[in-house]
Design a protein around this motif. Sequence first.
Motif, mmCIF file in Angstrom:
data_model
loop_
_atom_site.group_PDB
_atom_site.id
_atom_site.type_symbol
_atom_site.label_atom_id
_atom_site.label_comp_id
_atom_site.label_asym_id
_atom_site.label_seq_id
_atom_site.Cartn_x
_atom_site.Cartn_y
_atom_site.Cartn_z
ATOM 1 N N LEU A 1 6.305 4.141 13.910
ATOM 2 C CA LEU A 1 5.000 3.709 13.430
ATOM 3 C C LEU A 1 4.189 3.187 14.608
ATOM 4 O O LEU A 1 4.659 2.329 15.361
ATOM 5 N N ASP A 2 2.996 3.724 14.760
ATOM 6 C CA ASP A 2 2.084 3.226 15.786
ATOM 7 C C ASP A 2 0.996 2.416 15.098
ATOM 8 O O ASP A 2 0.081 2.965 14.489
ATOM 9 N N LEU A 3 1.108 1.092 15.213
ATOM 10 C CA LEU A 3 0.139 0.183 14.599
ATOM 11 C C LEU A 3 -0.696 -0.508 15.676
ATOM 12 O O LEU A 3 -1.227 -1.600 15.454
ATOM 13 N N SER A 4 -0.794 0.152 16.837
ATOM 14 C CA SER A 4 -1.473 -0.464 17.976
ATOM 15 C C SER A 4 -2.963 -0.659 17.742
ATOM 16 O O SER A 4 -3.613 -1.409 18.481
ATOM 17 N N SER A 5 -3.518 0.005 16.723
ATOM 18 C CA SER A 5 -4.943 -0.148 16.427
ATOM 19 C C SER A 5 -5.214 -1.241 15.398
ATOM 20 O O SER A 5 -6.375 -1.548 15.106
ATOM 21 N N PHE A 6 -4.172 -1.842 14.869
ATOM 22 C CA PHE A 6 -4.332 -2.854 13.818
ATOM 23 C C PHE A 6 -4.945 -4.141 14.369
ATOM 24 O O PHE A 6 -4.554 -4.622 15.434
ATOM 25 N N SER A 7 -5.893 -4.664 13.598
ATOM 26 C CA SER A 7 -6.453 -5.986 13.879
ATOM 27 C C SER A 7 -5.946 -6.933 12.789
ATOM 28 O O SER A 7 -6.175 -6.694 11.605
ATOM 29 N N THR A 8 -5.246 -7.991 13.193
ATOM 30 C CA THR A 8 -4.591 -8.847 12.199
ATOM 31 C C THR A 8 -4.957 -10.316 12.342
ATOM 32 O O THR A 8 -4.221 -11.191 11.877
ATOM 33 N N GLU A 9 -6.088 -10.595 12.942
ATOM 34 C CA GLU A 9 -6.462 -11.994 13.202
ATOM 35 C C GLU A 9 -6.580 -12.824 11.926
ATOM 36 O O GLU A 9 -6.344 -14.034 11.945
ATOM 37 N N LEU A 10 -6.959 -12.194 10.803
ATOM 38 C CA LEU A 10 -7.167 -12.943 9.559
ATOM 39 C C LEU A 10 -5.957 -12.904 8.625
ATOM 40 O O LEU A 10 -5.935 -13.585 7.603
ATOM 41 N N VAL A 11 -4.959 -12.113 8.964
ATOM 42 C CA VAL A 11 -3.816 -11.906 8.066
ATOM 43 C C VAL A 11 -2.995 -13.184 7.934
ATOM 44 O O VAL A 11 -2.665 -13.835 8.921
ATOM 45 N N GLN A 12 -2.648 -13.525 6.680
ATOM 46 C CA GLN A 12 -1.842 -14.711 6.394
ATOM 47 C C GLN A 12 -0.434 -14.367 5.886
ATOM 48 O O GLN A 12 0.463 -15.195 5.935
ATOM 49 N N ASN A 13 -0.263 -13.151 5.411
ATOM 50 C CA ASN A 13 1.001 -12.785 4.770
ATOM 51 C C ASN A 13 1.519 -11.463 5.323
ATOM 52 O O ASN A 13 0.845 -10.435 5.231
ATOM 53 N N MET A 14 2.732 -11.478 5.881
ATOM 54 C CA MET A 14 3.416 -10.272 6.347
ATOM 55 C C MET A 14 4.837 -10.201 5.804
ATOM 56 O O MET A 14 5.690 -9.524 6.368
ATOM 57 N N MET B 1 0.822 -1.215 0.000
ATOM 58 C CA MET B 1 0.000 0.000 0.000
ATOM 59 C C MET B 1 0.859 1.269 0.000
ATOM 60 O O MET B 1 0.559 2.239 -0.696
ATOM 61 N N PHE B 2 1.957 1.255 0.787
ATOM 62 C CA PHE B 2 2.853 2.416 0.867
ATOM 63 C C PHE B 2 4.228 2.084 0.285
ATOM 64 O O PHE B 2 5.252 2.579 0.736
ATOM 65 N N PHE B 3 4.245 1.251 -0.728
ATOM 66 C CA PHE B 3 5.478 0.763 -1.346
ATOM 67 C C PHE B 3 6.357 1.933 -1.818
ATOM 68 O O PHE B 3 5.938 2.794 -2.578
ATOM 69 N N CYS B 4 7.605 1.979 -1.339
ATOM 70 C CA CYS B 4 8.581 2.991 -1.774
ATOM 71 C C CYS B 4 8.096 4.422 -1.558
ATOM 72 O O CYS B 4 8.440 5.323 -2.336
ATOM 73 N N CYS B 5 7.314 4.648 -0.511
ATOM 74 C CA CYS B 5 6.978 6.037 -0.144
ATOM 75 C C CYS B 5 8.145 6.570 0.674
ATOM 76 O O CYS B 5 8.042 6.792 1.888
ATOM 77 N N ASN B 6 9.285 6.744 0.013
ATOM 78 C CA ASN B 6 10.525 6.991 0.747
ATOM 79 C C ASN B 6 10.739 8.436 1.167
ATOM 80 O O ASN B 6 11.801 8.765 1.686
ATOM 81 N N LYS B 7 9.722 9.292 0.958
ATOM 82 C CA LYS B 7 9.813 10.651 1.500
ATOM 83 C C LYS B 7 8.886 10.869 2.686
ATOM 84 O O LYS B 7 8.984 11.889 3.373
ATOM 85 N N LEU B 8 7.992 9.912 2.927
ATOM 86 C CA LEU B 8 7.068 10.035 4.059
ATOM 87 C C LEU B 8 7.836 9.985 5.374
ATOM 88 O O LEU B 8 8.550 9.019 5.648
ATOM 89 N N LYS B 9 7.661 11.016 6.197
ATOM 90 C CA LYS B 9 8.368 11.061 7.469
ATOM 91 C C LYS B 9 7.489 10.653 8.639
ATOM 92 O O LYS B 9 7.986 10.299 9.706
ATOM 93 N N GLU B 10 6.188 10.731 8.449
ATOM 94 C CA GLU B 10 5.263 10.260 9.482
ATOM 95 C C GLU B 10 3.972 9.806 8.829
ATOM 96 O O GLU B 10 3.629 10.240 7.724
ATOM 97 N N LEU B 11 3.262 8.915 9.529
ATOM 98 C CA LEU B 11 2.053 8.323 8.960
ATOM 99 C C LEU B 11 1.127 7.949 10.108
ATOM 100 O O LEU B 11 1.466 7.111 10.944
ATOM 101 N N ASN B 12 -0.045 8.591 10.157
ATOM 102 C CA ASN B 12 -1.022 8.318 11.202
ATOM 103 C C ASN B 12 -1.996 7.263 10.696
ATOM 104 O O ASN B 12 -2.797 7.515 9.800
ATOM 105 N N LEU B 13 -1.931 6.078 11.303
ATOM 106 C CA LEU B 13 -2.749 4.946 10.858
ATOM 107 C C LEU B 13 -3.747 4.513 11.922
ATOM 108 O O LEU B 13 -4.315 3.419 11.830
ATOM 109 N N LEU B 14 -3.969 5.348 12.927
ATOM 110 C CA LEU B 14 -4.814 4.949 14.051
ATOM 111 C C LEU B 14 -6.268 4.732 13.644
ATOM 112 O O LEU B 14 -6.998 4.014 14.329
ATOM 113 N N ASN B 15 -6.710 5.347 12.552
ATOM 114 C CA ASN B 15 -8.096 5.163 12.100
ATOM 115 C C ASN B 15 -8.240 4.061 11.060
ATOM 116 O O ASN B 15 -9.345 3.822 10.562
#
Length: 603
Positions: free
Chosen positions: A192-205, A156-170
């Motif tokens: 990176l704060d990914l504390s809101s992520f739900s990953t119970e169904l994820v098969q690939n990381m 989703m954020f592949f090679c976003c190499n200028k991003l210095k911060e990313l709010n993913l809480l929502n």
Amino acid sequence: MKNNFNLPKAPIQNNEGILIFSYENTEFVVDVNSKESREECNRELNRISGKHYEWCKETEGKNHWVLYDTAMYSKVYGGDDLNALTYNSGCGLVPIIPINATSCTAMFEKCEDILDLSRFNTHNIVTMSDMFAYYRGAELDISMLDTGKVESFTSMFFCCNKLKELNLLNLDTAKAVDMGCMFWNCSSLIELDLSSFSTELVQNMHHMFWNCRNLRTVDLSSFSTVNVKDMEGMFKDCRKLYKLDLSSFSTENLDDASQMFWGCKELLEIKTADKEPFGINVPTCDVMYKMCDLLNPALESLLALAPIQDKKGNLTFTFDDIYSRRELALAPIQDERGNLTFTLCDIFTKRELAEARFNVLFNEVYEVNVLSEESREKCLKELKADTGKEFAWLKESRGKEHWVLYDTDVFEVRGIDEYLHIKKPACAPHIPVNATACHLMFRGCSNINFSNFYTNNVVDMSYMFYNADNTVKLDLSGFDTSKVETMEAMFSNMYALKYLDISSFSTERLTNMDAMFNNCVSLVNLDLTSFDTGSVLNMADTFCGCEQLEEILVSDKWSVCWGIEDGDCTFDGAKKLPNYDHATTGADKGYDIRYGGYLFRVK
């Protein structure tokens, strides 16, 4: 549909393929499976709106027929298996989701602007793979995105190499199945704060955080990995990550954790739920942790084995260290304070050191503060007294601009910008002590023996072999290029070169490949399968004039980043490459021949 952001509606077809939407008080009812119905809708909508709409069949998501404004989006093809819409960056229009869309694959790829997504309704989207790949901005607000139905966040954020911060809480990831490469090469992110992520169904990381080389902290406290099968390279080359809390991770279904922590050179602690990291079903530790020495001293390490000056210019080195270092192909270098430590093994070959006059010096250690003229002069006098040979110091004009110690019998100073050049083309030189640049060092030379030449500290190899036009074969398989940032014109004008072995090159930090193989007119094939071009910004004239070149092998690590599409002459004159067209020779042809590009992709 609940809409908390006052977004435009996102009409979607029903189970029978009937799509109903309105435009300026006119209601459209379309059977999307009927070409006649789609065309009738198209004609009427274009007439009423005064705009130009077209249909595009998705090849990802739910494979819907999608209606889009051609002023806002363009149809792009990625071979037989991808048909997607991409936002026209710079069109001046606030993006609105195309009608009936379920996929945002590559929709904002290479976008230059700070995106305004305030009217972008993603309620029906099921895949966001590559959605912001190669995004050029330093900021990105995605707080309004509805991701409740999204199953794939791949790249989703592949090679976003200028991003210095990313709010993913929502970000709602409750339906997510695939997060592979999600933050691949987001090299400017610090936390990176990914504390809101739900990953119970994820098969690939796999490779989820690959080359997030400035990432210091990542909160994974909410992660459940009970269904994850692939974590290959998940944190690979997160060089500044110093601790990880993986106590919520489980590995009962994990098949692949190879290279999971490779290159995590500052990783001091991994907290897990069990005493044994990741249980008993994963690959052996050396497969997971290579180059992660601080975590476990027994594991293989390529870290901190080469002396380098400290901030004050002090440098220390010994004979005893050097022989083991030589086997690991490392050279001494100053530390952050300018302190440098070295021995005669950094300067002479083992044969030369075997001579009687050097025997008593075998354990002699030379320490110098390279930032002090007095200390440098003292070092020269000691070397002269001990060896009877003349040495000199030169301040680099490139690289890290170090003070470099060189043997005047082997190297000489050339050029207005004063670079070091080899004097004895047939010798087996050591790299000058404390060097970080090889700019023009072997210009016009041939028959160099590189068995003693260790490049682990080099950042600049520009024009290194420029005009070495008598060299037919060049084996650089022993070179360590892990820190090199520029290889501009490195092999330019090597007219006789037929065989070039650079198969071991590491290019993760490489940003400049301009004219790298320019006018290598005798080269027939090139193996670049080790090349990772995710950070490369300059690729103009790279293969220009390679008249005999028939094959360029690359791997999945090869990509054409934003900022190099305009390299008009990247392949100019390389007329024997498959699919070659003299009218299209830019870097944008740097993809697989199966899809019309000029490269052979090897798995």
